[in-house]
Design an enzyme around this catalytic site. Structure first.
Site, PDB file in Angstrom:
ATOM      1  N   SER A 134      34.636  43.904  33.768  1.00 41.78           N
ATOM      2  CA  SER A 134      34.057  43.894  35.473  1.00 41.78           C
ATOM      3  C   SER A 134      34.881  45.251  35.420  1.00 41.78           C
ATOM      4  O   SER A 134      34.998  46.149  36.091  1.00 41.78           O
ATOM      5  CB  SER A 134      35.534  43.306  36.377  1.00 41.78           C
ATOM      6  OG  SER A 134      34.282  41.803  36.339  1.00 41.78           O
TER       7      SER A 134
ATOM      8  N   LYS B 289      32.347  47.867  37.660  1.00 38.80           N
ATOM      9  CA  LYS B 289      32.777  47.300  38.347  1.00 38.80           C
ATOM     10  C   LYS B 289      32.748  48.585  39.258  1.00 38.80           C
ATOM     11  O   LYS B 289      32.041  49.223  40.548  1.00 38.80           O
ATOM     12  CB  LYS B 289      33.549  46.618  39.120  1.00 38.80           C
ATOM     13  CG  LYS B 289      32.624  44.826  39.031  1.00 38.80           C
ATOM     14  CD  LYS B 289      33.587  43.624  39.176  1.00 38.80           C
ATOM     15  CE  LYS B 289      32.693  42.487  39.061  1.00 38.80           C
ATOM     16  NZ  LYS B 289      32.497  41.845  37.579  1.00 38.80           N
TER      17      LYS B 289
ATOM     18  N   TYR C 188      23.150  43.247  36.516  1.00 41.28           N
ATOM     19  CA  TYR C 188      24.497  43.024  37.015  1.00 41.28           C
ATOM     20  C   TYR C 188      24.924  42.335  35.851  1.00 41.28           C
ATOM     21  O   TYR C 188      26.417  42.631  35.272  1.00 41.28           O
ATOM     22  CB  TYR C 188      25.147  41.158  38.119  1.00 41.28           C
ATOM     23  CG  TYR C 188      26.555  41.672  38.026  1.00 41.28           C
ATOM     24  CD1 TYR C 188      27.951  41.949  38.666  1.00 41.28           C
ATOM     25  CD2 TYR C 188      26.761  40.112  36.740  1.00 41.28           C
ATOM     26  CE1 TYR C 188      28.863  41.297  38.502  1.00 41.28           C
ATOM     27  CE2 TYR C 188      28.101  39.326  37.205  1.00 41.28           C
ATOM     28  CZ  TYR C 188      29.266  40.233  37.866  1.00 41.28           C
ATOM     29  OH  TYR C 188      30.196  40.327  37.462  1.00 41.28           O
TER      30      TYR C 188
ATOM     31  N   TYR D 205      41.797  41.481  40.310  1.00 43.78           N
ATOM     32  CA  TYR D 205      41.661  40.271  40.880  1.00 43.78           C
ATOM     33  C   TYR D 205      42.178  40.020  41.699  1.00 43.78           C
ATOM     34  O   TYR D 205      43.474  40.622  42.515  1.00 43.78           O
ATOM     35  CB  TYR D 205      41.291  39.423  39.653  1.00 43.78           C
ATOM     36  CG  TYR D 205      39.952  39.483  38.841  1.00 43.78           C
ATOM     37  CD1 TYR D 205      40.003  39.859  39.005  1.00 43.78           C
ATOM     38  CD2 TYR D 205      40.885  39.939  37.318  1.00 43.78           C
ATOM     39  CE1 TYR D 205      38.620  39.968  38.216  1.00 43.78           C
ATOM     40  CE2 TYR D 205      40.336  40.314  36.202  1.00 43.78           C
ATOM     41  CZ  TYR D 205      38.664  40.418  36.903  1.00 43.78           C
ATOM     42  OH  TYR D 205      38.300  41.473  35.992  1.00 43.78           O
TER      43      TYR D 205
ATOM     44  N   VAL E 295      37.561  40.815  31.634  1.00 44.77           N
ATOM     45  CA  VAL E 295      38.177  39.514  31.050  1.00 44.77           C
ATOM     46  C   VAL E 295      37.518  39.632  29.294  1.00 44.77           C
ATOM     47  O   VAL E 295      38.248  39.282  28.236  1.00 44.77           O
ATOM     48  CB  VAL E 295      36.948  38.433  31.307  1.00 44.77           C
ATOM     49  CG1 VAL E 295      37.628  38.003  32.414  1.00 44.77           C
ATOM     50  CG2 VAL E 295      35.897  38.269  31.628  1.00 44.77           C
TER      51      VAL E 295
HETATM   52  N1  GLU Z   1      30.876  38.505  33.007  1.00 46.08           N
HETATM   53  C1  GLU Z   1      32.104  38.676  33.878  1.00 46.08           C
HETATM   54  C2  GLU Z   1      31.676  37.066  34.954  1.00 46.08           C
HETATM   55  O1  GLU Z   1      30.741  38.044  35.915  1.00 46.08           O
HETATM   56  C3  GLU Z   1      33.039  39.481  34.271  1.00 46.08           C
HETATM   57  C4  GLU Z   1      34.551  38.944  34.916  1.00 46.08           C
HETATM   58  C5  GLU Z   1      35.045  39.789  34.675  1.00 46.08           C
HETATM   59  O2  GLU Z   1      35.749  41.404  33.660  1.00 46.08           O
HETATM   60  O3  GLU Z   1      35.707  39.566  35.448  1.00 46.08           O
HETATM   61  O4  GLU Z   1      32.303  36.335  34.865  1.00 46.08           O
END
Ligand code: GLU
Length: 313
Positions: free
Chosen positions: A69, A72, A196, A246, A264
């Site tokens: 993430s 992002k 994504y 988060y 993650v």
């Molecule tokens: N590939 C993970 C998902 O989309 C990303 C999660 C993350 O790093 O928050 O579930």
């Protein structure tokens, strides 16, 4: 803020690394896909790039890991570059108070995700990028962007991670389809998700990540080149501060006091504006999905350097 010499900073990083190596509570490594589950929880790395350009690293700072993430942030930067503040009509900038892959808010909020750093928001960001590009081009654009930011052409996407995400991404599929039903995904869901998943699969080391984060530390400038305006850099930092961890973002601001984005894979990119771009990695996660030792290491670094943005300057 206390001034710190290069030698003192290196000693601090070495000290923190030794402390993290000795830690027994290391969190739980993500196991929703085999390539992440296989990463040993003994790993710990940290890299700091100072405003002067000086780089200090310790531990496993040159081992590539799945940034997940954290990508992002780079995708958001590109989407703001592509459509400007119009982006905010399709994604909010408020903390979600929910898990990274939560679907519950989307119903009451009519398919507009809370922020670009939860999965739903990042999926919208991908859709925005695909408004102008084919998936292959959008993935190539992101890869070129991070390579340029980091000054390192060896950065790559781990195709085995992308494939595993694709094979198991049922919740992300649900999120994307649900937003599509509200009219907030314009492209074909599978193409948006494929993009994504590839973004999530970027593999970088702490050193590469800290180098890539320089533009957020330096008012939009990286290596003497303007990447984005200083106003946009400030705003991306603001969203990282309020939404970057988060459902743990408030606690991160309280304990660490820096804009940051976690993934993650156990990485965290943190920014001390004007001072340092910091990347830390340890794959064991806390219950909110953030690196357990990564957060602890950042907390100690900030305590020992006075780099929190809330410290009087
Ligand atoms: N590939 C993970 C998902 O989309 C990303 C999660 C993350 O790093 O928050 O579930």
């Amino acid at each position: 803020m206390r001034a710190i010499s290069g030698a003192a900073l290196q000693a601090t990083l070495d000290e923190i690394t030794a402390e993290m190596r000795a830690a027994t509570e290391r969190g739980r490594v993500a196991n929703y896909i085999p390539p992440l589950a296989a990463v040993p929880d003994s790993r710990f790395g940290i890299a700091v790039v100072l405003g002067t350009g000086e780089v200090h690293v310790a531990g496993d700072a040159d081992e590539a890991f799945s940034i997940q993430s954290i990508s992002k942030v780079f995708a958001l930067t590109l989407a703001l570059g592509a459509v400007g503040d119009q982006l905010w009509n399709r994604v909010g900038r408020e903390p979600s108070g929910s898990a990274f892959n939560s679907i519950v808010q989307l119903e009451t909020e009519h398919g507009i995700p809370r922020n670009p750093f939860i999965n739903a928001g990042a999926i919208v960001v991908c859709d925005v990028l695909l408004g102008r590009l084919q998936p292959r081009e959008a993935i190539g654009q992101l890869l070129r962007f991070v390579r340029e930011l980091a000054g390192d052409d060896t950065i790559a996407i781990d195709e085995s991670v992308a494939r595993a995400e694709q094979d198991t991404g049922f919740t992300n599929r649900a999120l994307a389809n649900y937003m599509r039903a509200f009219g907030n995904i314009h492209g074909e869901v599978e193409l948006v998700l494929g993009t994504y998943f590839h973004f999530c699969a970027l593999a970088m080391s702490c050193r590469q990540l800290a180098m890539a984060g320089r533009y957020l530390m330096a008012g939009g400038i990286s290596d003497g080149h303007r990447v984005i305006t200083d106003k946009r850099a400030r705003r991306i930092n603001a969203v990282m501060m309020s939404c970057g961890q988060y459902d743990n973002s408030g606690d991160f601001a309280y304990r660490i006091g820096l804009p940051g984005k976690s993934g993650v894979g156990g990485g965290i990119l943190a920014v001390a504006p004007g001072i340092a771009s910091i990347a830390v990695w340890s794959p064991g996660l806390n219950p909110s999905g953030n690196s357990q030792l990564g957060q602890m290491a950042l907390e100690r670094l900030v305590q020992r350097t006075g780099w929190s943005v809330f410290e009087p300057r």
